[in-house]
Design a protein around this motif. Sequence first.
Motif, PDB file in Angstrom:
ATOM      1  N   ARG A 173       4.983  -5.431   9.495  1.00 40.74           N
ATOM      2  CA  ARG A 173       6.881  -5.495   9.493  1.00 40.74           C
ATOM      3  C   ARG A 173       6.808  -5.277  10.961  1.00 40.74           C
ATOM      4  NH1 ARG A 173       8.174  -9.006   5.675  1.00 40.74           N
ATOM      5  NH2 ARG A 173       7.491  -9.151   3.417  1.00 40.74           N
ATOM      6  N   ASN A 214      -0.307   0.096   2.819  1.00 41.91           N
ATOM      7  CA  ASN A 214       1.541  -0.356   2.594  1.00 41.91           C
ATOM      8  C   ASN A 214       2.746   0.339   3.580  1.00 41.91           C
ATOM      9  OD1 ASN A 214       0.959  -0.955   0.130  1.00 41.91           O
ATOM     10  ND2 ASN A 214       0.564   0.629  -1.148  1.00 41.91           N
ATOM     11  N   ALA A 215       2.786   1.020   3.486  1.00 49.41           N
ATOM     12  CA  ALA A 215       3.149   1.560   5.021  1.00 49.41           C
ATOM     13  C   ALA A 215       3.974   0.708   6.643  1.00 49.41           C
ATOM     14  CB  ALA A 215       3.075   2.794   5.962  1.00 49.41           C
ATOM     15  N   SER A 217       2.886  -2.650   5.744  1.00 49.08           N
ATOM     16  CA  SER A 217       3.900  -3.836   5.584  1.00 49.08           C
ATOM     17  C   SER A 217       5.645  -3.606   5.380  1.00 49.08           C
ATOM     18  CB  SER A 217       3.526  -4.338   3.537  1.00 49.08           C
ATOM     19  OG  SER A 217       3.991  -2.778   2.950  1.00 49.08           O
ATOM     20  N   THR A 218       6.265  -2.493   5.218  1.00 43.15           N
ATOM     21  CA  THR A 218       6.983  -1.830   5.179  1.00 43.15           C
ATOM     22  C   THR A 218       7.535  -1.908   6.344  1.00 43.15           C
ATOM     23  OG1 THR A 218       7.143   0.452   5.100  1.00 43.15           O
ATOM     24  CG2 THR A 218       7.261  -0.858   2.839  1.00 43.15           C
ATOM     25  N   ASP A 220       7.925   1.531   8.003  1.00 44.40           N
ATOM     26  CA  ASP A 220       8.614   2.412   8.521  1.00 44.40           C
ATOM     27  C   ASP A 220       7.689   3.237   9.165  1.00 44.40           C
ATOM     28  OD1 ASP A 220       8.606   4.807   7.819  1.00 44.40           O
ATOM     29  OD2 ASP A 220       9.296   4.687   5.444  1.00 44.40           O
ATOM     30  N   GLU A 223       7.038   6.638   7.176  1.00 44.22           N
ATOM     31  CA  GLU A 223       5.977   6.771   6.396  1.00 44.22           C
ATOM     32  C   GLU A 223       4.131   6.715   7.484  1.00 44.22           C
ATOM     33  OE1 GLU A 223       4.726   7.308   2.257  1.00 44.22           O
ATOM     34  OE2 GLU A 223       5.709   7.835   3.251  1.00 44.22           O
TER      35      GLU A 223
END
Length: 310
Positions: A173, A214-215, A217-218, A220, A223
């Motif tokens: 993202r 995961n970072a 995907s957000t 961020d 992170e």
Amino acid sequence: MSELVDLPPTVRVRVPAKLNLALCVGPLADDGYHPLTTVFQAVSLHDELTAQEAEPGDFSVAMSGEGIDHVAMDDSNLAVRAARLLAENYGDDRLGVRLSIKKSIPVAGGMAGGSADAAAALLACSVLWDLDIDPEELREYGAELGSDVPFALLGGTAIGTGRGDKLVPVLSRGSHHWVLAFADFGLSTPAVYRRFDELQPEGCDLEMPTELINALSTGDSEELARHLRNDLAAAAIDLQPHLRTTIDAGLECGALAAIVSGSGPTVAFLCRNEEAAVALSVTLGAQDVARAVRRVVGPVAGARLITSCA
């Protein structure tokens, strides 16, 4: 009245550099390669390749820009090899091409500049010669040329396994802002891997970097900064200790994290946002720690057609 001149058909392609946000390197295998688990991200630093129809059997390349004095211009050039590979597999001795490459991706900089040019040549020649090749088949040809070539075609963000050529796209993202510090020296990828084998004879683990994914995907960046990883970094720094000076300078100037790009020597600094990236690039540019600095964002698309003139 001047006469109209018929120009040969021409295709132009733009292709991005890559960063390895994670580069997990296993022990040297019997086939002479290291198994990898890597997370690629394509960034907004591009080479541009022009392919022009030529006489049958004529395969040539001309280059301008970044580091061309260190690039072969004969049949060993990876872009020429890519063009010849397509011609040979399609069995047509009437094919020929003149390639012209404008380089911005540093040579021997750990950003897959040669692989990017090979990917651009594959795409450009497939269009120029009107070959019936789907993207997956084109990536298979790319894997024959080098492990980074398929990703240069795909772009975006992806997990690479095997030699890095088996790809699965990753949801990412937003955009991430990077400052690249280019060194005034190159590093040989085989030399870095040899030093890695000396430092880590058992290799490193190849576990999927789930926290990094995961970072992404957000979206961020803070992170993401906590989970960047390059198992080749210690070997690259051991061969070129000045890299540590560059890394320390960027971190002291506010970068969220620093990572050696691939086998080096380019260092990529992850920044909190565009404003932070502008500030870091100005500060680093005023210090004697890199030949040049460049702001980029990622992810971006892989090799893309710009123009096609029949």
